[in-house]
Design an enzyme around this catalytic site. Structure first.
Site, short mmCIF file in Angstrom:
data_model
loop_
_atom_site.label_atom_id
_atom_site.label_comp_id
_atom_site.label_asym_id
_atom_site.label_seq_id
_atom_site.Cartn_x
_atom_site.Cartn_y
_atom_site.Cartn_z
CG MET A 91 16.65 -9.25 54.23
SD MET A 91 15.31 -8.03 53.63
CE MET A 91 15.12 -6.66 54.57
CG LEU A 94 21.95 -6.92 45.30
CD1 LEU A 94 20.91 -7.63 44.54
CD2 LEU A 94 23.00 -8.10 45.37
CG HIS A 110 9.82 -2.17 49.67
ND1 HIS A 110 11.26 -2.42 50.39
CD2 HIS A 110 9.09 -1.24 49.81
CE1 HIS A 110 11.16 -1.01 51.25
NE2 HIS A 110 9.96 -0.33 51.18
CB SER A 137 5.76 -1.88 45.64
OG SER A 137 4.94 -0.96 46.18
CG ASP A 146 13.68 -0.67 48.60
OD1 ASP A 146 13.77 -0.21 49.68
OD2 ASP A 146 13.77 -1.76 47.98
CD GLU A 175 5.42 -8.84 51.01
OE1 GLU A 175 5.07 -8.12 52.33
OE2 GLU A 175 6.32 -9.55 50.96
C1 GRF Z 1 8.73 -9.63 53.03
O1 GRF Z 1 7.77 -9.03 53.70
C2 GRF Z 1 9.15 -8.79 51.95
O2 GRF Z 1 8.25 -7.94 51.51
C3 GRF Z 1 10.45 -8.05 52.60
O3 GRF Z 1 10.98 -9.31 53.44
C4 GRF Z 1 9.66 -10.44 53.77
C5 GRF Z 1 10.28 -11.59 53.58
O4 GRF Z 1 9.66 -12.43 53.71
N1 GRF Z 1 11.53 -7.63 51.63
P1 GRF Z 1 9.76 -14.04 53.20
O5 GRF Z 1 11.11 -14.44 53.67
O6 GRF Z 1 9.56 -14.06 51.92
O7 GRF Z 1 8.56 -14.75 54.00
#
Ligand code: GRF
Length: 197
Positions: A91, A94, A110, A137, A146, A175
């Site tokens: 998070m 960069l 994302h 994505s 992004d 994801e």
């Molecule tokens: C995920 O939803 C990802 O898309 C977003 O942050 C969340 C992280 O989840 N950037 P985790 O730490 O992989 O469980």
């Protein structure tokens, strides 16, 4: 010779776990390092339990000095000599300089159907807009947040009564399928977008 993959996380690391688990057997890559900007990130313990070396560079003592924070991040990464970096719930935004070091070989996941809803609170924004489909994505990281070339997307129908949390939970399931599939293609040189429905 298998490709060396470093992963950066900030939280629980559920995407990181799926990626590391996927890099087994005949997979052409191996996870060599998991790093975080939060020494307390739950994902670090999970990575260590899976036998992957870990490190943490706490961004807070740098008090906003991103260049100094990133210099230490870069130093730790270079020690492991990764070919590819996967941002998995990392998070920290960069800088252009850092991204240029890894351009074309740093991926990110994302939780929206980019280019829609760059930034935060993606699920609430999709609900507020009345969208009937949301998703996630995987893209190459470029200096613009992004914004890089999309390597894969998974679409998730919005259901009646969805909240940001219920939608996020269903998107996270996708994801966990999308990121490992895209990474395997990327390591094999395949960059045409993979679409999961
Ligand atoms: C995920 O939803 C990802 O898309 C977003 O942050 C969340 C992280 O989840 N950037 P985790 O730490 O992989 O469980």
């Amino acid at each position: 010779m298998s490709k060396r993959v470093a992963l950066l996380i900030s939280g629980g690391g559920s995407n990181m776990v799926k990626l590391v688990e996927s890099m087994q057997g005949d997979h052409p890559a191996r996870a060599v390092l998991v790093g975080s900007n939060d020494p307390e990130a739950g994902g670090l313990k999970k990575a260590a339990e899976m036998g992957v070396p870990t490190f943490a560079v706490d961004h807070r003592p740098y008090k906003g000095d991103r260049a100094a924070f990133e210099a230490e991040l870069q130093r730790q990464l270079e020690e492991a000599q990764p070919d590819i970096i996967c941002l998995a719930g990392f998070m920290r935004v960069l800088t252009e300089g850092f991204v240029r070091n890894w351009e074309g070989r740093m991926l990110n996941i994302h939780p929206s159907l980019l280019p829609k809803y760059k930034g935060l609170n993606t699920h609430q924004r999709a609900l507020d807009a009345g969208d009937d489909v949301a998703g996630c994505s995987v893209h190459l990281v470029t200096p613009e947040l992004d914004d890089g070339p999309i390597l894969g997307q998974a679409r998730v129908p919005v259901q009646a009564g969805d909240t940001a949390d219920t939608l996020a939970a269903r998107v996270l399931v996708q994801e966990h399928k999308l990121y490992p599939a895209v990474l395997r293609r990327f390591v094999a040189g395949e960059t045409a977008p993979l679409i999961l429905d």
